[in-house]
Scaffold this active site. Structure first.
Site, PDB file in Angstrom:
ATOM      1  N   GLU A  52       0.840  -1.191   0.000  1.00 30.17           N
ATOM      2  CA  GLU A  52       0.000   0.000   0.000  1.00 30.17           C
ATOM      3  C   GLU A  52       0.875   1.242   0.000  1.00 30.17           C
ATOM      4  OE1 GLU A  52      -2.762   0.043   3.183  1.00 30.17           O
ATOM      5  OE2 GLU A  52      -3.712  -1.856   2.658  1.00 30.17           O
ATOM      6  N   HIS A  60       4.329   0.780   2.079  1.00 33.02           N
ATOM      7  CA  HIS A  60       4.429  -0.126   3.217  1.00 33.02           C
ATOM      8  C   HIS A  60       3.781  -1.454   2.848  1.00 33.02           C
ATOM      9  CE1 HIS A  60       0.474   1.811   3.832  1.00 33.02           C
ATOM     10  NE2 HIS A  60       0.110   0.673   4.417  1.00 33.02           N
ATOM     11  N   HIS A  62       1.743  -5.029   4.212  1.00 33.48           N
ATOM     12  CA  HIS A  62       0.977  -5.778   5.212  1.00 33.48           C
ATOM     13  C   HIS A  62       1.050  -7.266   4.868  1.00 33.48           C
ATOM     14  CE1 HIS A  62      -0.682  -2.377   7.273  1.00 33.48           C
ATOM     15  NE2 HIS A  62      -1.317  -1.918   6.198  1.00 33.48           N
ATOM     16  N   TYR A 100      -8.936  -5.807   6.023  1.00 36.19           N
ATOM     17  CA  TYR A 100      -8.159  -4.573   6.183  1.00 36.19           C
ATOM     18  C   TYR A 100      -6.989  -4.536   5.200  1.00 36.19           C
ATOM     19  CZ  TYR A 100      -4.953  -1.215   8.328  1.00 36.19           C
ATOM     20  OH  TYR A 100      -4.088  -0.169   8.542  1.00 36.19           O
ATOM     21  N   GLU A 104      -7.183  -1.333   0.046  1.00 35.71           N
ATOM     22  CA  GLU A 104      -6.676  -0.496  -1.048  1.00 35.71           C
ATOM     23  C   GLU A 104      -5.265  -0.930  -1.434  1.00 35.71           C
ATOM     24  OE1 GLU A 104      -6.867   3.484   0.390  1.00 35.71           O
ATOM     25  OE2 GLU A 104      -8.976   3.748  -0.103  1.00 35.71           O
TER      26      GLU A 104
END
Length: 272
Positions: A52, A60, A62, A100, A104
């Site tokens: 993202e 970053h 995830h 989550y 995006e």
């Protein structure tokens, strides 16, 4: 002050792990493969990585990791990849964490089969277990065991317990200072001893000139109208220095350093 250091052991034990790599431009596929290889001993079942962008444009990463056996680590650097250090958390609700991560993404990579919360391989079926909201004690216990710095500790509390963070911040800051005390910087002597000159004359002179009162021949001539030449001023100052030095020596030689003082002689009284 130096960077803070924790006075307790980092600990992570969970079959569902949520990783966040701040300012990490790594390719999600490469990151997935590296993380997968790190947890082979715990039999990885599923991993999802998504890249993202922050508002400032930095990237970053995830990652959601699921293993058959709970991952047990005490090294906060265990999940570091190519020098990037992640925030490590237990994924309390894998469904919400996955949603989550996928909100995006710029790039996504998955491997394995996603296992919803409370699946059979964790020991209980969906019908046997209902999703339970963790208590504040459980949330704080998880934060204390996973936080690796004061800033991360307070950030995790702000995210998980926003109301408590806003109303009891001073207490959380106090506990953060106890968990992550500041390390005092070791004193470094700005004038290390050297051989054969053990003193730094330049630094001493820098201090001496403005701090010790000294009479220069020029200043003496201004104070003594009868002194007309520099040679006379130097001669007078040398004479005064010699006289004062002799006076000091005479005073020191006459001073008694003995505790036994001489008593006055007893005089005979008048005859009766």
């Amino acid at each position: 002050m130096a960077s803070s250091s924790s006075n307790r052991q980092f600990s992570h034990r969970n079959a569902n792990t949520f990783l966040t790599y701040p300012k990490c431009p790594e390719n999600p596929e490469i990151a997935c493969q590296m993380i997968w290889e790190l947890v082979v001993r715990w039999i990885p079942k599923y991993i999802l990585c998504a890249r993202e962008a922050h508002k400032d444009g930095s990237l970053h990463l995830h990652a959601l990791l699921q293993t058959e056996k709970p991952v047990r680590i005490s090294d906060s650097r265990f999940f570091d990849i190519n020098g990037f250090h992640p925030n490590i958390q237990s994924a309390k609700s894998v469904n919400r964490v996955r949603d989550y991560i996928l909100k995006e993404p710029l790039a996504v990579f998955e491997r394995g089969t996603f296992i919803p919360r409370k699946s059979p391989f964790l020991g209980k079926s969906d019908s046997e277990v209902k999703e339970k909201k963790p208590s504040k004690d459980e949330i704080m216990r998880d934060i204390i065991s996973h936080a690796t710095s004061k800033a991360e500790y307070l950030s995790m509390i702000q995210k998980e317990l926003p109301f408590d963070w806003s109303t009891k911040l001073q207490y959380f800051e106090y506990s953060a200072n106890k968990l992550f005390p500041e390390i005092q910087e070791e004193f470094t002597n700005p004038h290390p001893p050297s051989s054969p000159d053990l003193l730094c004359n330049e630094s001493i002179n820098d201090w001496l000139q403005p701090n010790i009162f000294q009479v220069s021949p020029e200043a003496y001539m201004l104070l003594q109208p009868t002194c007309y030449t520099l040679e006379d001023a130097i001669s007078d100052l040398q004479w005064m220095d010699s006289v004062s030095s002799h006076q000091m020596k005479d005073q020191e030689s006459r001073a008694s350093t003995s505790s036994a003082q001489q008593e006055p002689e007893n005089l005979l009284g008048p005859e009766a």
